[in-house]
Design a protein around this motif. Sequence first.
Motif, short mmCIF file in Angstrom:
data_model
loop_
_atom_site.label_atom_id
_atom_site.label_comp_id
_atom_site.label_asym_id
_atom_site.label_seq_id
_atom_site.Cartn_x
_atom_site.Cartn_y
_atom_site.Cartn_z
N ASN A 1 22.31 34.89 18.10
CA ASN A 1 22.74 34.61 19.54
C ASN A 1 21.29 34.24 20.30
O ASN A 1 21.49 33.54 21.13
CB ASN A 1 23.13 36.06 20.19
CG ASN A 1 24.67 36.32 19.96
OD1 ASN A 1 25.27 35.15 20.21
ND2 ASN A 1 24.92 37.33 19.90
N ALA A 2 20.25 34.80 19.84
CA ALA A 2 18.88 34.30 20.46
C ALA A 2 18.71 32.65 20.29
O ALA A 2 17.84 32.19 21.27
CB ALA A 2 17.91 35.19 19.96
N PHE A 3 19.42 32.04 19.58
CA PHE A 3 19.17 30.49 19.46
C PHE A 3 19.93 29.81 20.36
O PHE A 3 19.41 28.65 20.64
CB PHE A 3 19.65 30.05 18.21
CG PHE A 3 18.66 30.57 16.94
CD1 PHE A 3 17.53 30.53 17.10
CD2 PHE A 3 19.47 30.61 15.67
CE1 PHE A 3 16.60 31.01 15.83
CE2 PHE A 3 18.82 31.23 14.55
CZ PHE A 3 17.48 31.27 14.65
N GLY A 4 20.76 30.58 21.07
CA GLY A 4 21.41 29.78 22.54
C GLY A 4 20.74 30.27 23.86
O GLY A 4 19.56 30.81 23.79
N PRO A 5 21.42 29.90 24.94
CA PRO A 5 20.97 30.25 26.11
C PRO A 5 20.91 31.93 26.28
O PRO A 5 21.61 32.34 25.44
CB PRO A 5 21.76 29.55 27.23
CG PRO A 5 23.05 29.51 26.25
CD PRO A 5 22.90 29.34 24.72
N ARG A 6 20.18 32.45 27.24
CA ARG A 6 20.38 33.81 27.60
C ARG A 6 21.60 34.04 28.35
O ARG A 6 21.50 34.20 29.53
CB ARG A 6 19.07 34.27 28.35
CG ARG A 6 18.96 35.60 28.51
CD ARG A 6 17.52 36.07 29.04
NE ARG A 6 17.36 37.49 29.17
CZ ARG A 6 17.37 38.55 28.26
NH1 ARG A 6 17.21 37.99 26.85
NH2 ARG A 6 16.93 39.87 28.62
N ASN A 7 22.65 33.99 27.74
CA ASN A 7 23.86 34.26 28.43
C ASN A 7 24.45 35.63 28.10
O ASN A 7 23.74 36.70 27.71
CB ASN A 7 24.94 33.23 27.73
CG ASN A 7 25.12 33.30 26.16
OD1 ASN A 7 24.66 34.08 25.72
ND2 ASN A 7 25.76 32.47 25.81
N LEU B 1 32.31 36.09 18.95
CA LEU B 1 31.74 35.23 19.23
C LEU B 1 30.27 35.36 19.21
O LEU B 1 29.56 36.30 19.57
CB LEU B 1 31.95 34.98 20.92
CG LEU B 1 33.55 34.53 21.33
CD1 LEU B 1 33.43 34.28 22.97
CD2 LEU B 1 34.13 33.39 20.56
N ASN B 2 29.59 34.17 18.90
CA ASN B 2 28.27 34.17 18.64
C ASN B 2 27.71 32.82 19.18
O ASN B 2 28.40 31.67 18.85
CB ASN B 2 27.82 34.53 17.22
CG ASN B 2 26.32 34.77 16.95
OD1 ASN B 2 25.55 33.55 16.93
ND2 ASN B 2 25.80 35.60 16.83
N ASN B 3 26.46 32.49 19.52
CA ASN B 3 26.15 31.40 20.17
C ASN B 3 25.62 30.28 19.23
O ASN B 3 25.83 29.15 19.38
CB ASN B 3 24.58 31.72 20.94
CG ASN B 3 25.00 31.94 22.42
OD1 ASN B 3 25.77 31.72 22.89
ND2 ASN B 3 24.02 32.95 22.89
N THR B 4 25.45 30.74 17.85
CA THR B 4 25.28 30.00 16.73
C THR B 4 26.12 29.80 15.69
O THR B 4 26.52 28.85 15.02
CB THR B 4 23.82 29.99 16.05
OG1 THR B 4 23.02 30.18 17.20
CG2 THR B 4 23.57 29.46 14.93
N LEU B 5 26.74 31.07 15.35
CA LEU B 5 27.50 31.19 14.19
C LEU B 5 29.10 31.17 14.64
O LEU B 5 29.48 31.78 15.58
CB LEU B 5 27.44 32.73 13.60
CG LEU B 5 26.16 33.11 13.15
CD1 LEU B 5 25.89 34.57 12.66
CD2 LEU B 5 25.52 31.77 11.78
N ARG B 6 29.80 30.59 13.52
CA ARG B 6 31.34 30.73 13.97
C ARG B 6 31.59 32.03 12.87
O ARG B 6 31.94 32.06 11.89
CB ARG B 6 31.80 29.43 13.01
CG ARG B 6 33.39 29.35 13.02
CD ARG B 6 33.89 28.27 14.22
NE ARG B 6 34.92 27.92 14.09
CZ ARG B 6 36.25 28.43 14.80
NH1 ARG B 6 35.81 29.27 15.84
NH2 ARG B 6 37.36 27.86 14.93
N SER B 7 31.83 32.97 13.75
CA SER B 7 31.97 34.50 13.39
C SER B 7 33.42 35.00 13.39
O SER B 7 34.26 34.44 13.95
CB SER B 7 31.10 35.22 14.02
OG SER B 7 29.65 34.85 14.20
#
Length: 405
Positions: free
Chosen positions: A178-184, A387-393
């Motif tokens: 998640n930390a690879f994406g924006p601080r959402n 939902l995850n900022n980087t992974l298709r989870s």
Amino acid sequence: MSAPASVPAATPTSDVDPFAAGHLAEPGPLHGQLRAAGPVVRLTRYDVHALARHQEVHTALVDWQTFQSGAGVGLANFRHEKPWRPPSLLLEADPPHHDAPRRVLSEILAPLALRRLRESWQAVAEELVESVLATQRTEFDAFEALATAFPLRVFPDAVGLGPDGRENLLPYGNMAFNAFGPRNDLVLADAHRTAGLSAWVNDQCAREALSEDGFGARIWAAADRGDLTPAQAPLVVRSLLTAGVDTTVHGLAAALYAFATHPEEWQRLRERPELARISFDEAVRWQSPVQTFFRTATTDVEIAGTRIPEGGKILMFLGAANRDPARWTDPDRFDLTRDPSGHVGFGMGLHQCVGQHVARLEAECLLTALARRVEHLELAGPPRRHLNNTLRSWASLPVRARRAN
């Protein structure tokens, strides 16, 4: 009179937020829009340039000199933003800092070195599948019972972790990706446990926390030989625990989902179990458990007529590249007759996933064990995404299985 010089077409722009919940839940339509817009699209919301076509993504992945990982593979730019943890020596470092950790792990996780694990992992897979079919009868959550249970048993054992606390591995990986994406909102939802999860994982990387015969002990032995520094050793172990669990779990779930929705391909695997590894790669291409990664331009560079300024971030849509119709025939179909080599689901080039052979072995063991016992596999209800900022989870994958006679 000479013809006037052609003027490069303006770079298409978009204010779309690829990290919005709707796009994370179903990225396909956005990927199609980005591919259709052009080889490079400027995302104004984050001031980054996006690549969604296979050719440009592949080129950026292999050109580590121009597109560095050392400034962070997420949205944050480590040139002027402090990382939330010490950067990964595998994902977030470039030569020469990347060289020794990569060399050590490549030797430890090489296919020949993994042969000693095959027999024991296959036995665990057979036992797990038999237990699930015996206790769950015909319907069960394949994400929890198989895709999660198997890696969380065999991989921590192989690293040398003790039995306690393994339930922390998936939440930690979820937080890290998640930390690879924006601080959402996804990042903020984990904020209350960042310190605790990080402390637990760091504790597992210490020499004294690891068994004497696992990957972790071999990493520390490399430090004793001088192949790594004592400061690097725990960070290399941490890289295994960060990137080696969630990605495999969601890759296995992708394969199980693929077979539950493509019965003809399940029968193909049952008839030809040697296709297990290819089926895993095709599932990784088709679903792309790792959807995105960032790079940072080390100099002013032109991509397909678009100038990327030095220090500018590019966002590579691995999932979009893996379904690019310019590269793949009928890309939205899961197809075991396809050669999936060339997909970028494990990255490409110098920073390609060093643990991909481990993931393939886990998939081969689990899928062959399941194919021997299950004649028919289908969805028993709607799957749920996490939902995850980087992974298709995944959150759940309800399936119905009919045992073979």
